[in-house]
Design a protein around this motif. Structure first.
Motif, mmCIF file in Angstrom:
data_model
loop_
_atom_site.group_PDB
_atom_site.id
_atom_site.type_symbol
_atom_site.label_atom_id
_atom_site.label_comp_id
_atom_site.label_asym_id
_atom_site.label_seq_id
_atom_site.Cartn_x
_atom_site.Cartn_y
_atom_site.Cartn_z
ATOM 1 N N ALA A 283 0.849 -1.203 0.000
ATOM 2 C CA ALA A 283 0.000 0.000 0.000
ATOM 3 C C ALA A 283 0.880 1.247 0.000
ATOM 4 C CB ALA A 283 -0.921 -0.005 1.208
ATOM 5 N N LEU B 20 2.011 2.053 -3.388
ATOM 6 C CA LEU B 20 0.962 2.653 -4.211
ATOM 7 C C LEU B 20 0.726 4.109 -3.813
ATOM 8 C CD1 LEU B 20 -1.339 -0.452 -4.441
ATOM 9 C CD2 LEU B 20 -0.636 0.905 -6.411
ATOM 10 N N PHE B 21 0.720 4.378 -2.504
ATOM 11 C CA PHE B 21 0.580 5.774 -2.049
ATOM 12 C C PHE B 21 1.714 6.621 -2.626
ATOM 13 C CE2 PHE B 21 -2.047 4.200 1.633
ATOM 14 C CZ PHE B 21 -3.150 4.995 1.395
ATOM 15 N N ASP B 22 2.932 6.096 -2.550
ATOM 16 C CA ASP B 22 4.093 6.847 -3.057
ATOM 17 C C ASP B 22 3.951 7.110 -4.549
ATOM 18 O OD1 ASP B 22 5.123 6.848 -0.570
ATOM 19 O OD2 ASP B 22 6.672 5.331 -0.922
ATOM 20 N N ALA C 143 1.423 9.777 -5.180
ATOM 21 C CA ALA C 143 1.952 11.092 -4.796
ATOM 22 C C ALA C 143 2.949 11.606 -5.829
ATOM 23 C CB ALA C 143 2.598 11.011 -3.421
ATOM 24 N N HIS D 160 -16.734 2.335 2.130
ATOM 25 C CA HIS D 160 -16.464 1.670 3.406
ATOM 26 C C HIS D 160 -14.977 1.370 3.550
ATOM 27 C CE1 HIS D 160 -17.588 -0.872 6.846
ATOM 28 N NE2 HIS D 160 -16.605 -1.665 6.454
ATOM 29 N N ARG E 61 -12.790 2.941 6.384
ATOM 30 C CA ARG E 61 -12.363 1.930 7.361
ATOM 31 C C ARG E 61 -10.834 1.883 7.455
ATOM 32 N NH1 ARG E 61 -11.529 -1.184 10.522
ATOM 33 N NH2 ARG E 61 -12.517 -3.052 11.350
ATOM 34 N N ASN E 62 -10.163 2.052 6.329
ATOM 35 C CA ASN E 62 -8.705 1.956 6.314
ATOM 36 C C ASN E 62 -8.017 3.316 6.382
ATOM 37 O OD1 ASN E 62 -8.145 -1.051 5.831
ATOM 38 N ND2 ASN E 62 -9.678 -0.587 4.270
ATOM 39 N N GLY E 63 -8.801 4.382 6.288
ATOM 40 C CA GLY E 63 -8.214 5.720 6.338
ATOM 41 C C GLY E 63 -7.442 6.080 5.084
ATOM 42 N N ILE E 64 -7.837 5.497 3.942
ATOM 43 C CA ILE E 64 -7.112 5.740 2.684
ATOM 44 C C ILE E 64 -7.148 7.223 2.315
ATOM 45 C CG2 ILE E 64 -7.245 5.341 0.170
ATOM 46 C CD1 ILE E 64 -8.067 2.439 0.878
ATOM 47 N N GLN F 295 -7.139 9.777 4.191
ATOM 48 C CA GLN F 295 -6.194 10.580 4.981
ATOM 49 C C GLN F 295 -4.763 10.450 4.480
ATOM 50 O OE1 GLN F 295 -6.468 9.637 9.195
ATOM 51 N NE2 GLN F 295 -8.558 8.956 8.871
ATOM 52 N N LEU F 296 -4.451 9.314 3.850
ATOM 53 C CA LEU F 296 -3.065 9.043 3.480
ATOM 54 C C LEU F 296 -2.744 9.446 2.038
ATOM 55 C CD1 LEU F 296 -2.742 5.532 5.178
ATOM 56 C CD2 LEU F 296 -1.962 7.736 6.051
ATOM 57 N N PRO G 98 -7.877 -2.591 0.202
ATOM 58 C CA PRO G 98 -7.098 -1.350 0.120
ATOM 59 C C PRO G 98 -6.205 -1.255 -1.118
ATOM 60 C CG PRO G 98 -7.111 -2.147 2.368
ATOM 61 C CD PRO G 98 -7.838 -3.175 1.551
ATOM 62 N N TYR H 229 -17.094 12.716 12.624
ATOM 63 C CA TYR H 229 -15.744 13.263 12.742
ATOM 64 C C TYR H 229 -15.735 14.614 13.428
ATOM 65 C CZ TYR H 229 -13.946 9.678 9.650
ATOM 66 O OH TYR H 229 -13.575 8.493 9.101
ATOM 67 N N VAL I 32 -9.390 17.356 17.201
ATOM 68 C CA VAL I 32 -8.370 17.528 16.176
ATOM 69 C C VAL I 32 -9.052 17.802 14.851
ATOM 70 C CG1 VAL I 32 -6.623 16.116 17.264
ATOM 71 C CG2 VAL I 32 -8.308 15.041 15.798
ATOM 72 N N LEU J 50 6.224 -2.180 -8.376
ATOM 73 C CA LEU J 50 5.996 -0.730 -8.289
ATOM 74 C C LEU J 50 7.028 -0.077 -7.387
ATOM 75 C CD1 LEU J 50 2.312 0.357 -7.656
ATOM 76 C CD2 LEU J 50 3.835 1.064 -9.499
ATOM 77 N N GLY K 204 8.564 9.064 -2.582
ATOM 78 C CA GLY K 204 7.263 9.675 -2.812
ATOM 79 C C GLY K 204 6.897 10.618 -1.697
ATOM 80 N N GLY K 205 5.828 11.350 -1.904
ATOM 81 C CA GLY K 205 5.425 12.362 -0.937
ATOM 82 C C GLY K 205 4.312 11.941 -0.006
ATOM 83 N N ALA K 206 3.798 10.731 -0.154
ATOM 84 C CA ALA K 206 2.673 10.336 0.699
ATOM 85 C C ALA K 206 3.157 10.094 2.115
ATOM 86 C CB ALA K 206 2.028 9.075 0.158
ATOM 87 N N GLU K 207 2.221 10.219 3.035
ATOM 88 C CA GLU K 207 2.531 10.039 4.453
ATOM 89 C C GLU K 207 3.097 8.658 4.707
ATOM 90 O OE1 GLU K 207 -0.140 10.272 8.270
ATOM 91 O OE2 GLU K 207 -0.760 11.746 6.785
ATOM 92 N N THR L 299 -5.309 2.348 11.764
ATOM 93 C CA THR L 299 -5.581 1.276 10.797
ATOM 94 C C THR L 299 -4.282 0.602 10.387
ATOM 95 O OG1 THR L 299 -5.357 2.577 8.761
ATOM 96 C CG2 THR L 299 -7.475 2.691 9.913
ATOM 97 N N LEU M 2 -3.027 0.444 7.625
ATOM 98 C CA LEU M 2 -2.276 1.274 6.679
ATOM 99 C C LEU M 2 -1.609 2.451 7.372
ATOM 100 C CD1 LEU M 2 -4.625 1.446 3.550
ATOM 101 C CD2 LEU M 2 -2.967 -0.295 4.189
ATOM 102 N N ALA N 286 -3.377 4.987 9.091
ATOM 103 C CA ALA N 286 -4.252 6.151 9.278
ATOM 104 C C ALA N 286 -4.955 6.023 10.642
ATOM 105 C CB ALA N 286 -5.283 6.223 8.155
ATOM 106 N N ARG O 34 -8.723 6.519 12.520
ATOM 107 C CA ARG O 34 -10.138 6.794 12.260
ATOM 108 C C ARG O 34 -10.918 6.786 13.572
ATOM 109 N NH1 ARG O 34 -13.421 2.143 12.321
ATOM 110 N NH2 ARG O 34 -12.139 0.291 12.638
ATOM 111 N N VAL O 35 -12.034 7.505 13.576
ATOM 112 C CA VAL O 35 -12.899 7.546 14.746
ATOM 113 C C VAL O 35 -13.722 6.261 14.797
ATOM 114 C CG1 VAL O 35 -14.828 8.747 15.839
ATOM 115 C CG2 VAL O 35 -13.045 10.050 14.666
#
Lengths: 371, 86, 356
Positions: free
Chosen positions: A13, A16-18, A21, A39, A43-46, A48-49, A222, A358, A363, B72, B83-86, C336, C338, C340, C342-343
């Protein structure tokens, strides 16, 4: 579980995020039209990332939530009858109609039963020949083949005490309605993988052509969701608009032919109201006239039951990312998760419900527009 | 929408004209309808929604996707690009 | 009947002990207070519970020396089906109330039981339930000291409902309650979650599925005693029954006005529980447990408490899943897989299978 765990790997993951970005050089708004993907994202907070430039707009992807108020009221009227056993998927029990929900009917003595499979409702009808058994047949294209099978079997087996209340909705017309809105901010769509596993991918090619936007068939784990986003962003950055399939292990171009045959035997296309959105032309399925004997709307004479949608609710604008949930006058007052007015507050993952939840955090939490 | 999960077909049978079978979800077994996958066989994996198998899973394609994920970013790492992701 | 060597119930070939008139089912007269009620007590309940004392309107229980506070709790059991993999309504009712009493840090010393039985219930069913209660109480070392039976008309009940109440004595110096959760505390779960709820659901009409999962129903007072022995300052103990671990954490966060954070990949979820939840669309964190506890203890004591729990047969899988924080008071968040955050919200109501 095989085919789930591998697609949940945090290290992959991260890659893939990198990659996303690195690829994204400007802001893009991507809409998924699938509650399962919404969902997974929440659920995974995708969300946010992802880099700030990528905005996910959660489309009207939950068939439970978009079931029109009038149809819920019909269900409640039928379920309240003493001669009826009313069967439903668990999700529908808490969805409020004009005055109450199916739990409320049950508490007043209605025989309301939760089933896992529509076939369980057929079985109940066979076990109770002295009762009328009604199944609430809601869902997108994925759920339609299971629902269609019930009336097929009822006809085969000569079951006269079984009927279904149909409120099916279709994904491509919803995508077309959103994409053709002059105020739409959506740059690309993730198509719902399981809908496509039934219907194939061919309906989406013309949409890509018509609107000049990428559509990527996407799965639910994810890594699947991230791959859908990655491919959409790559197309947008390259100035391309193609139909891609990022869920090829489950989705084929032609889809499930046996299921499609059953669907065309049992259902026909109709206009459909979407709760909190309004009528979308040719966006639903209803029973063909050959199945009138198993059509609960006719059997129980509730065709005239209707209910006006809330005039206050602005779910349609929220769904298109035009306003934030709290900019709606009803938000938090007339409309809360316990007293929802529109689709986006009915579902726990709907944009308004998520925002309501939320908001309680001190925060600052980044809530995607519509999310 | 459309919660659907993968499982392995354990047996198949005909039940009053409808193709039925047992599916195994990692130790949990459930009777499901196989009518929409007439060619599915014991040992195959399928996606199940609301008690119906709706799609056979293509192992080859799953492995291909995973292989691509593994590749990848490997080039980027070798070049020292992050990369720039968190 | 019970195996005398282990105290474990054995229901194979259970038959109703005579002389219980010539009926195989409960009739209204069994709740009438007359001769039939007496026979039910004398020939069914007392042998099952191993009770031998004088019959009276109230039981008397001696209070151990050195205790100045009692813990007192009651709970009603309406589980359906009555028998499920790993247990039945009887042992569940004994374990559940022992656990409720124990979560205050108390040592349970006596239980009551009240039966509401639907007319027409087979005596053999009632017998199996009573035997299971007796066996569970004996194994736990907490006697069933008083009881009551009522019969309701056929159709007015759902077979058998059981209420149990329990009394326990709290060791001096022990002060365990939700409001003591303090930022910095470690949050421990005593083992794999979700087994009871999944075992019961696997037998429920319309849901039936095959699984090796059995209810985790168990009495936890010995584990609590071991925890209190190594950490008298334990802040909070709760058994995460209905609503699962999520409901427990949300209630504690609200009660204590603290934030709670846990790591999703630290929560012990058995594969089959994960699989069942996955096809039903449920969250293992929302599923009921009947033999698990959540302990919130000062960070410095966490290792000692974990060691004490690991030494108990019901705590072998104990693990730290998160901590209490000063941020976002009243709100539970999850990290999570990954990475992150979550609430996590309180589940709304009954857990129902969903399609979307």
């Amino acid at each position: 579980m095989k085919y789930l765990d591998e697609f949940n790997d945090p290290d992959l993951a991260k890659r893939l995020f990198d990659e996303i970005a690195t690829t994204a050089t400007q802001p893009w708004a991507i809409m998924e039209v699938c509650g399962g993907q919404t969902h997974s994202i929440i659920r995974n907070g995708i969300d946010q990332l992802l880099p700030d430039s990528i905005e996910l707009i959660h489309g009207p992807g939950c068939p439970v939530c978009v079931t029109p108020l009038g149809m819920i009221d019909k269900a409640l009227a039928i379920a309240a009858r003493p001669d009826v056993i009313f069967c439903s998927f668990g999700d529908m029990l808490r969805v409020p109609g004009s005055h109450q929900d199916l739990f409320g009917v049950k508490s007043m003595g209605g025989d309301v039963r939760v089933v896992y499979s529509p076939l369980d409702a057929v079985k109940i009808a066979e076990e109770h020949p002295d009762r009328e058994v009604v199944f609430f047949a809601i869902g997108f294209e994925t759920t339609a083949p299971p629902n269609a099978m019930t009336v097929h079997l009822a006809r085969e087996r000569g079951l006269t005490n079984f009927s279904i209340l149909v409120s099916h909705v279709l994904v491509p017309p919803a995508i077309a309605a959103i994409a053709s809105s002059p105020t739409s901010r959506v740059d690309g769509f993730l198509a719902a993988g399981h809908v496509c596993s039934v219907m194939g991918t061919r309906e989406y090619g013309p949409l890509v052509e018509q609107f000049g936007m990428p559509i990527v068939v996407t799965g639910f784990e994810p890594l699947d969701v991230l791959e859908g986003i990655r491919r959409t962003v790559a197309q947008l950055e390259a100035g391309e608009a193609r139909l891609e399939n990022a869920y090829a292990r489950v989705v084929s171009d032609e889809g499930n032919v046996a299921a499609q045959q059953m669907l065309s035997t049992v259902f026909e296309v109709c206009d459909r109201q979407w709760r909190g959105i309004g009528e979308i032309p040719a966006s639903g399925w209803r029973l063909r006239p050959e199945f009138d004997a198993w059509n609960a709307e006719l059997k129980f004479d509730v065709a005239d039951v209707d209910a006006p949608e809330s005039a206050l609710c602005r779910a349609g604008e929220v769904l298109q990312g035009l306003i934030k949930p709290h900019e709606c006058e009803a938000f938090g007052d007339e409309c809360t998760p316990r007293t929802p007015l529109g689709a986006t507050m009915v579902s726990g993952e709907g944009a308004c419900a998520a925002y309501y939840q939320y908001r309680r955090l001190d925060v600052p939490v980044e809530v995607a527009t519509g999310g | 929408m459309c919660l659907a999960v993968p499982g392995r077909i354990v047996d198949t049978r005909d039940e009053r004209g409808a193709k039925m079978g047992t599916i195994d979800f990692d130790g949990v077994r459930k009777d499901i309808c196989l009518a929409y996958l007439p060619d599915i066989e014991v040992g195959d994996y399928a996606i199940v929604h609301a008690g119906f198998a709706i799609s056979r899973i293509d192992e080859e394609s799953a492995l291909e996707t995973l292989r691509m994920f593994h590749e990848l970013g490997i080039l980027d790492e070798e070049l020292g690009v992050t990369g720039g992701a968190e | 009947m019970a195996d005398p060597s282990t105290g474990a119930p054995d229901f194979d070939g259970w038959s109703c002990p005579l002389p219980l008139r010539h009926t195989e089912r409960i009739v209204m007269g069994h709740g009438g207070g007359g001769r039939m009620s007496g026979e039910l007590i004398e020939h069914l309940f007392r042998p099952a519970f191993g009770a031998s004392g004088e019959l009276h309107d109230a039981a008397t229980v001696p209070i151990p020396v050195g205790s100045s506070r009692l813990a007192f709790s009651t709970d009603s059991y309406v589980v359906r089906p009555l028998f499920f993999p790993g247990g039945c309504i009887g042992d569940l009712a004994v374990h559940g109330t022992i656990n409720d009493v124990a979560m205050s840090g108390a040592r349970p010393i006596g239980l009551s039981c009240g039966f509401i039985i639907e007319e027409g219930t087979e005596l053999s069913v009632l017998g199996r339930i009573a035997e299971a209660m007796g066996a569970a109480a004996r194994a736990a070392g907490v006697p069933l000291v008083t009881g009551d039976t009522k019969v309701v008309d056929a159709g007015s009940g759902d077979g058998v409902y059981v209420n149990t109440a329990g009394i326990g004595v709290i060791p001096d110096g022990v002060d365990i309650r939700p409001t003591r959760a303090t930022p910095g505390d470690a949050i421990i779960v005593s083992g794999p979650i979700g087994e009871h709820g999944v075992a019961v659901m696997s037998q429920r009409d319309g849901l039936e599925f095959g699984t090796e999962i059995r209810s985790d129903t168990a009495a936890l007072h010995e584990m609590v005693a071991a925890i209190v022995a190594v950490c008298p300052d334990v802040h909070v103990l709760r058994d995460p029954t209905r609503g699962g671990v999520t409901a427990t954490l949300c209630e504690i966060a609200t009660a204590a006005g603290v934030g709670i954070e846990y790591e999703e990949d630290r929560v012990p979820v058995p594969d089959a529980v994960a699989a069942a939840c996955s096809f039903l669309g449920l969250d293992p964190m929302h599923i009921a447990n009947e033999g698990k506890l959540v302990a919130i203890v000062p960070e410095a004591a966490a290792d000692d408490v974990l060691a004490a729990m690991h030494a108990d047969p019901h705590g072998a899988g104990a693990t730290v899943i998160g901590r209490v924080v000063a941020d976002h008071p009243g709100v539970v968040t999850a990290r999570t897989r990954l990475g992150a955050r979550r609430v996590v919200d309180l589940p709304l109501g009954e857990q129902l299978p969903r399609i979307c």
